[in-house]
Scaffold this motif. Structure first.
Motif, short mmCIF file in Angstrom:
data_model
loop_
_atom_site.label_atom_id
_atom_site.label_comp_id
_atom_site.label_asym_id
_atom_site.label_seq_id
_atom_site.Cartn_x
_atom_site.Cartn_y
_atom_site.Cartn_z
N ALA A 1 14.58 7.22 6.18
CA ALA A 1 15.19 8.51 6.47
C ALA A 1 14.28 9.39 7.33
CB ALA A 1 15.49 9.25 5.17
N LEU A 2 13.02 9.03 7.41
CA LEU A 2 12.07 9.87 8.12
C LEU A 2 11.38 9.10 9.23
CD1 LEU A 2 10.38 11.43 4.98
CD2 LEU A 2 12.16 12.45 6.37
N ALA A 3 11.20 9.75 10.35
CA ALA A 3 10.49 9.12 11.46
C ALA A 3 8.98 9.26 11.26
CB ALA A 3 10.91 9.76 12.77
N VAL A 4 8.55 10.26 10.48
CA VAL A 4 7.14 10.53 10.27
C VAL A 4 6.82 10.27 8.80
CG1 VAL A 4 5.38 12.33 10.32
CG2 VAL A 4 7.18 12.31 12.06
N GLU A 5 5.70 9.60 8.56
CA GLU A 5 5.24 9.38 7.19
C GLU A 5 3.84 9.94 7.05
OE1 GLU A 5 5.61 5.41 5.75
OE2 GLU A 5 7.71 5.25 6.32
N LEU A 6 3.52 10.38 5.87
CA LEU A 6 2.18 10.88 5.60
C LEU A 6 1.19 9.72 5.64
CD1 LEU A 6 2.95 13.30 2.64
CD2 LEU A 6 2.52 13.91 5.02
N PRO A 7 -0.04 9.99 6.09
CA PRO A 7 -1.04 8.92 6.11
C PRO A 7 -1.45 8.50 4.70
CG PRO A 7 -1.91 10.95 7.10
CD PRO A 7 -0.52 11.22 6.66
N VAL A 8 -2.02 7.32 4.60
CA VAL A 8 -2.54 6.81 3.34
C VAL A 8 -3.91 7.47 3.10
CG1 VAL A 8 -3.37 4.73 2.16
CG2 VAL A 8 -1.31 4.63 3.57
N ARG A 9 -4.14 7.88 1.86
CA ARG A 9 -5.42 8.49 1.52
C ARG A 9 -6.53 7.45 1.40
NH1 ARG A 9 -4.06 11.37 -3.92
NH2 ARG A 9 -2.92 9.43 -4.14
N LYS A 10 -7.74 7.90 1.60
CA LYS A 10 -8.92 7.04 1.44
C LYS A 10 -8.96 6.54 -0.01
CE LYS A 10 -13.94 7.19 1.96
NZ LYS A 10 -15.06 8.03 2.42
N ALA A 11 -9.30 5.27 -0.18
CA ALA A 11 -9.39 4.69 -1.52
C ALA A 11 -10.50 5.36 -2.31
CB ALA A 11 -9.65 3.19 -1.41
N GLY A 12 -10.27 5.51 -3.61
CA GLY A 12 -11.28 6.08 -4.49
C GLY A 12 -10.69 7.14 -5.39
N LEU A 13 -11.54 8.01 -5.90
CA LEU A 13 -11.15 9.03 -6.85
C LEU A 13 -10.93 10.36 -6.14
CD1 LEU A 13 -10.67 9.48 -9.88
CD2 LEU A 13 -13.09 10.10 -10.09
N TRP A 14 -9.73 10.90 -6.29
CA TRP A 14 -9.35 12.18 -5.68
C TRP A 14 -9.20 13.20 -6.80
CZ3 TRP A 14 -8.64 13.53 -0.58
CH2 TRP A 14 -8.73 12.48 0.35
N GLU A 15 -9.78 14.39 -6.58
CA GLU A 15 -9.59 15.51 -7.49
C GLU A 15 -8.56 16.44 -6.86
OE1 GLU A 15 -12.71 17.77 -9.90
OE2 GLU A 15 -12.39 19.02 -8.09
N CYS B 1 -7.11 7.99 -9.30
CA CYS B 1 -7.77 6.83 -8.71
C CYS B 1 -6.74 6.13 -7.84
CB CYS B 1 -8.26 5.90 -9.82
SG CYS B 1 -8.94 4.33 -9.24
N THR B 2 -7.09 5.87 -6.59
CA THR B 2 -6.12 5.26 -5.69
C THR B 2 -6.78 4.23 -4.78
OG1 THR B 2 -4.26 5.71 -4.22
CG2 THR B 2 -6.27 7.00 -3.85
N ASP B 3 -5.95 3.41 -4.20
CA ASP B 3 -6.37 2.50 -3.15
C ASP B 3 -5.21 2.43 -2.15
OD1 ASP B 3 -4.46 0.84 -4.35
OD2 ASP B 3 -5.89 -0.69 -4.95
N GLU B 4 -5.41 1.74 -1.05
CA GLU B 4 -4.38 1.71 0.00
C GLU B 4 -3.06 1.17 -0.52
OE1 GLU B 4 -3.57 -0.13 4.46
OE2 GLU B 4 -5.58 -0.27 3.60
N THR B 5 -3.11 0.10 -1.30
CA THR B 5 -1.89 -0.51 -1.83
C THR B 5 -1.15 0.46 -2.75
OG1 THR B 5 -2.88 -2.70 -1.68
CG2 THR B 5 -0.98 -2.47 -3.14
N THR B 6 -1.89 1.15 -3.63
CA THR B 6 -1.26 2.09 -4.57
C THR B 6 -0.61 3.25 -3.83
OG1 THR B 6 -2.84 1.50 -6.29
CG2 THR B 6 -1.67 3.58 -6.57
N ASP B 7 -1.30 3.80 -2.82
CA ASP B 7 -0.70 4.90 -2.07
C ASP B 7 0.58 4.45 -1.37
OD1 ASP B 7 -2.15 7.19 -2.63
OD2 ASP B 7 -2.70 7.55 -0.55
N LYS B 8 0.57 3.26 -0.78
CA LYS B 8 1.78 2.74 -0.12
C LYS B 8 2.86 2.44 -1.15
CE LYS B 8 -0.34 0.77 4.00
NZ LYS B 8 -0.68 -0.46 4.71
#
Length: 180
Positions: A23-37, A54-61
């Motif tokens: 539905a969208l032409a633009v998607e938000l970028p994937v965050r850097k892997a690791g722990l985000w506060e 806690c995230t990684d590229e696969t989890t964000d996608k």
């Protein structure tokens, strides 16, 4: 109860930021892997809330992919635009008899820090009276995930821990909105 409402609204606000595939032409970028506060700052009498994810590229996608059907079901509008300084989203979602119209401005690099400023207008629900609110999410990368964390883990205030990968299970709990 007020804190639970804030957590629920924050989760809905984050859900509104997720792109709906196709539905969208633009998607938000994937965050850097690791722990985000992530600090959630709301106006008024609601206290600041800080959580970690806690995230990684696969989890964000996967988060985007898994939540897209939910967003598609509860949101009649999901627009995202790239701006000179970041992104702007505009959405209309309905859940539990409420209609939530929200706009968010997202700025940052998704590698070290980003900010999400959201304004929303809610109608319906238990309170009935229309309500305007705003919040700011200040997210910063703080390093590698801790040894007892796995990608998708979210550490909430009070020590509550949940995994975003389990959120798909919550889809069954969201009441379907009647067609308008």
């Amino acid at each position: 109860m007020r804190r639970l409402l804030l957590v629920t609204c924050s989760a809905l606000g984050l859900l509104a930021l997720l792109p709906v595939n196709g539905a969208l032409a633009v998607e938000l970028p994937v965050r850097k892997a690791g722990l985000w506060e992530m600090k959630v700052l709301s106006g008024g009498s609601v206290p600041e809330m800080t959580m970690q994810q806690c995230t990684d590229e696969t989890t964000d996608k996967d988060m985007s992919t898994a939540m897209s059907p939910v967003a598609k079901e509860i949101c009649s509008k999901q627009d995202i635009q790239k701006t000179a300084t970041g992104y702007v989203t505009d959405s209309v979602c309905g859940v539990a008899g409420m209609t939530i119209k929200s706009k968010a401005e997202i700025n940052g690099d998704f590698n070290s820090a980003y900010t999400v400023k959201t304004s929303s207008h809610t109608e319906g629900g238990m309170g009935g009276a229309p309500r305007d609110s705003s919040s700011t999410i200040e997210a910063k990368w703080i390093g590698a995930c801790k040894s007892d964390q796995k990608p998708g883990d979210i550490m909430m205030p009070g020590g509550m821990k949940m995994n975003i990968n389990d959120m798909q299970k919550l889809k069954a709990l969201i009441p379907k909105q009647p067609a308008k």
